[in-house]
Design a protein around this motif. Structure first.
Motif, short mmCIF file in Angstrom:
data_model
loop_
_atom_site.label_atom_id
_atom_site.label_comp_id
_atom_site.label_asym_id
_atom_site.label_seq_id
_atom_site.Cartn_x
_atom_site.Cartn_y
_atom_site.Cartn_z
N GLN A 1 0.81 -1.21 0.00
CA GLN A 1 0.00 0.00 0.00
C GLN A 1 0.85 1.27 0.00
O GLN A 1 0.37 2.33 -0.40
CB GLN A 1 -0.95 0.01 1.19
N ASP A 2 2.13 1.16 0.40
CA ASP A 2 2.99 2.33 0.35
C ASP A 2 3.23 2.77 -1.09
O ASP A 2 3.36 3.96 -1.38
CB ASP A 2 4.32 2.06 1.06
N VAL A 3 3.32 1.80 -2.01
CA VAL A 3 3.46 2.14 -3.42
C VAL A 3 2.21 2.87 -3.91
O VAL A 3 2.29 3.88 -4.61
CB VAL A 3 3.71 0.88 -4.27
N LEU A 4 1.03 2.37 -3.53
CA LEU A 4 -0.22 2.98 -3.96
C LEU A 4 -0.40 4.37 -3.35
O LEU A 4 -0.93 5.28 -4.00
CB LEU A 4 -1.40 2.08 -3.59
N LYS A 5 0.05 4.56 -2.12
CA LYS A 5 -0.01 5.89 -1.51
C LYS A 5 0.94 6.85 -2.21
O LYS A 5 0.61 8.02 -2.43
CB LYS A 5 0.35 5.80 -0.02
N CYS A 6 2.14 6.36 -2.55
CA CYS A 6 3.09 7.21 -3.26
C CYS A 6 2.52 7.63 -4.61
O CYS A 6 2.68 8.78 -5.04
CB CYS A 6 4.42 6.47 -3.46
N MET A 7 1.87 6.70 -5.30
CA MET A 7 1.27 7.03 -6.58
C MET A 7 0.24 8.15 -6.44
O MET A 7 0.20 9.07 -7.26
CB MET A 7 0.59 5.79 -7.17
N ALA A 8 -0.58 8.07 -5.41
CA ALA A 8 -1.65 9.06 -5.21
C ALA A 8 -1.14 10.36 -4.60
O ALA A 8 -1.88 11.35 -4.58
CB ALA A 8 -2.75 8.46 -4.34
N ASN A 9 0.10 10.35 -4.08
CA ASN A 9 0.65 11.55 -3.44
C ASN A 9 -0.18 11.97 -2.24
O ASN A 9 -0.49 13.15 -2.04
CB ASN A 9 0.74 12.70 -4.45
N THR A 10 -0.55 10.99 -1.40
CA THR A 10 -1.32 11.30 -0.20
C THR A 10 -0.40 11.88 0.87
O THR A 10 0.79 11.54 0.93
CB THR A 10 -2.00 10.04 0.34
N PRO A 11 -0.91 12.75 1.73
CA PRO A 11 -0.07 13.35 2.78
C PRO A 11 0.55 12.33 3.73
O PRO A 11 1.58 12.61 4.34
CB PRO A 11 -1.05 14.27 3.52
N ASP A 12 -0.05 11.14 3.86
CA ASP A 12 0.51 10.13 4.76
C ASP A 12 1.37 9.11 4.01
O ASP A 12 1.69 8.05 4.55
CB ASP A 12 -0.61 9.41 5.51
N SER A 13 1.76 9.43 2.77
CA SER A 13 2.65 8.54 2.04
C SER A 13 4.07 8.69 2.57
O SER A 13 4.35 9.54 3.43
CB SER A 13 2.61 8.84 0.54
N LEU A 14 4.99 7.89 2.06
CA LEU A 14 6.38 7.97 2.51
C LEU A 14 6.93 9.37 2.25
O LEU A 14 6.60 10.00 1.24
CB LEU A 14 7.22 6.93 1.77
N PRO A 15 7.76 9.90 3.17
CA PRO A 15 8.27 11.27 3.01
C PRO A 15 8.95 11.51 1.66
O PRO A 15 8.87 12.61 1.13
CB PRO A 15 9.27 11.39 4.17
N ARG A 16 9.60 10.51 1.10
CA ARG A 16 10.28 10.71 -0.18
C ARG A 16 9.29 10.87 -1.33
O ARG A 16 9.65 11.30 -2.42
CB ARG A 16 11.22 9.54 -0.47
N CYS A 17 8.02 10.50 -1.10
CA CYS A 17 7.02 10.53 -2.16
C CYS A 17 6.19 11.80 -2.17
O CYS A 17 5.88 12.34 -3.24
CB CYS A 17 6.07 9.34 -2.02
N TYR A 18 5.81 12.29 -1.00
CA TYR A 18 4.82 13.37 -0.95
C TYR A 18 5.39 14.67 -1.49
O TYR A 18 6.48 15.10 -1.13
CB TYR A 18 4.35 13.58 0.49
N ASN A 19 4.64 15.29 -2.39
CA ASN A 19 5.03 16.56 -3.00
C ASN A 19 3.82 17.49 -2.95
O ASN A 19 2.86 17.32 -3.70
CB ASN A 19 5.48 16.35 -4.44
#
Length: 450
Positions: free
Chosen positions: A399-417
């Motif tokens: 689910q971390d990959v799916l969160k990174c894709m969506a750019n959710t605020p609770d995704s991994l710090p390296r992903c959120y923009n």
């Protein structure tokens, strides 16, 4: 010698006091009744605001503009009635007939006004009997382009009760959108990707919901998870549009992290005739040998001899000596998405479980980031408990990959923009959770379309 009080002076003071009391009562009354008016105005504003938003969601239902107008009007009136109680603070409210206006580009403008009257108390001393309050609201339902991507890999069919639920909820999700104004592209994937219905590339709008319903009902579930190929096709569908809508969304539905990717591969010397053959290389769910090449434009079909000298399920490294430097399945000179990289996961050229699995995840995240950088929203929906269980060579959560894709605020710090569109991820732990998840995604898409 004492001076007698002046009776005339006492009378003047009494008159002044009386006049002052009347003025004071008027001022106090104005403050109290005005405060009452402000509360009524706030409730009236909230009711009309919510009514036009509800109408904006309901206008997607119907097979023509007449049906859509009726649905929008009914939704607006129902919402207003439910959110402005009869007799609120002693007022009498009247809602106007909602206006629903369609333009030639697919945008729908919805307006609604309302008035309320409330008897005053203290302000009657100033000659006022009622206080009139009014409010008006407008919502603009933007045009929408949506690519809907559905995972049909083997893991989706492990439980025989799951596929019917997936099909039913995917179809129900499509019912949330406007068949006359929204544009929708539908595709499903496993080893490769099938575009069931592409976007209309001319100036016309709308989509064939009945056709898509029939296509979804025929889905079968088998094969590996080449998510990046599916996402590339969704992104490519967006890029093909010459007249894109004001809102663009990719909805990606899957039950696991990617473990395969496609590219043009260089073969070992004895299979040199097959060099630059584009296909999918797949890693197993746990450490083991790679399989492939599979067709990247079909779900589970493998290329046939003479491009192999080993069994299909054997070790692909026997005829693929190294991984390519870039994802180039559709353009041999494309260097947009690196495969051999140090970030975010280290991938070398060796054909190993670790490298293929990591590259699959890197590519999917990179493609989603590229889409968001072009102002495309990404919404993701994950199904099943395996998404929250550590897996892969790095024990990551799917689910971390799916969160990174969506750019959710609770995704991994390296992903959120924060500078890119922020989408939504919903996890359906069981098939029974699919309906509320699909409903949440549809509601959020319709909300940002207004």
């Amino acid at each position: 010698m004492k001076t007698a009080p002046c009776k005339h002076q006492k009378g003047s003071i009494s008159i002044l006091v009386a006049v002052s009391l009347v003025a004071l009562l008027g001022i106090v009354g104005l403050a109290i009744d005005s405060g009452l008016g402000y509360m009524i105005r706030a409730r009236l504003d909230a009711a009309t605001d919510g009514a036009v938003v509800a109408a904006g969601q309901a206008v997607t239902r119907g097979n023509n503009k007449s049906e859509q107008t009726t649905n929008a009007t009914q939704a607006a009136n129902a919402f207003f009635a439910a959110n402005y109680p009869a007799g609120f603070l002693g007022s009498t409210a009247t809602a106007g007939t909602p206006s629903v206006v369609f333009d030639n580009q697919g945008t729908v403008t919805i307006g609604m006004s309302a008035q309320a009257q409330v008897p005053v108390t203290f302000m009657q001393t100033l000659g006022f009997k009622v206080l009139n309050v009014s409010a008006s609201s407008q919502a603009i339902r933007k045009t929408l382009d949506m690519a809907f991507v559905i995972d049909t890999t083997g893991s989706m069919g492990t439980d025989p009760t799951e596929p019917p639920v997936v099909r039913a909820n995917a179809i129900s999700f499509l019912n949330s959108f406007d068949i006359t104004n929204d544009r929708v592209a539908l595709m499903h994937f496993a080893y490769g990707t099938i575009i069931d219905t592409p976007f209309k590339l001319d100036s016309s709008r709308g989509f064939e919901r009945a056709t898509m319903t029939s296509q979804i009902q025929k889905y079968s579930f088998s094969g590996s998870t080449n998510s990046s190929e599916a996402f590339w096709n969704a992104r490519n569908q967006m890029n093909k549009l010459q007249n894109p809508s004001s809102l663009r969304v990719i909805v990606f539905f899957s039950d696991g992290a990617p473990n395969s990717f496609a590219s043009a591969f260089t073969f070992a010397k004895k299979a040199k005739a097959c060099n630059n053959l584009v296909g999918t290389i797949a890693s197993p769910d746990s450490k083991g040998k790679m399989s492939g090449l599979w067709r990247f434009d079909q779900l589970q079909t493998a290329f046939s001899s003479p491009c192999y000298d080993s069994d299909l399920e054997g070790d692909s490294s026997s005829f693929i000596p190294s991984l390519p430097a870039y994802y180039n399945a559709h353009n041999p000179t494309d260097t947009t998405f690196p495969i051999i990289t140090n970030s975010p996961r280290v991938v070398t050229a060796a054909v190993t479980y670790q490298n293929v699995n990591r590259a699959s995840r890197n590519l999917l995240e990179a493609m989603a980031a590229d889409a968001r950088n072009n102002n495309i929203y990404v919404f993701t929906l994950g199904l099943g408990p395996q998404l929250v269980q550590p897996a892969g060579p790095d024990n990551e959560l799917g689910q971390d990959v799916l969160k990174c894709m969506a750019n959710t605020p609770d995704s991994l710090p390296r992903c959120y923009n924060s500078k890119q569109p922020v989408g939504v991820y919903c996890h359906a732990a069981t098939p029974g959770d699919l309906a509320p998840c699909f409903s949440q995604l549809a509601s959020q898409i319709l909300r940002i379309s207004q």
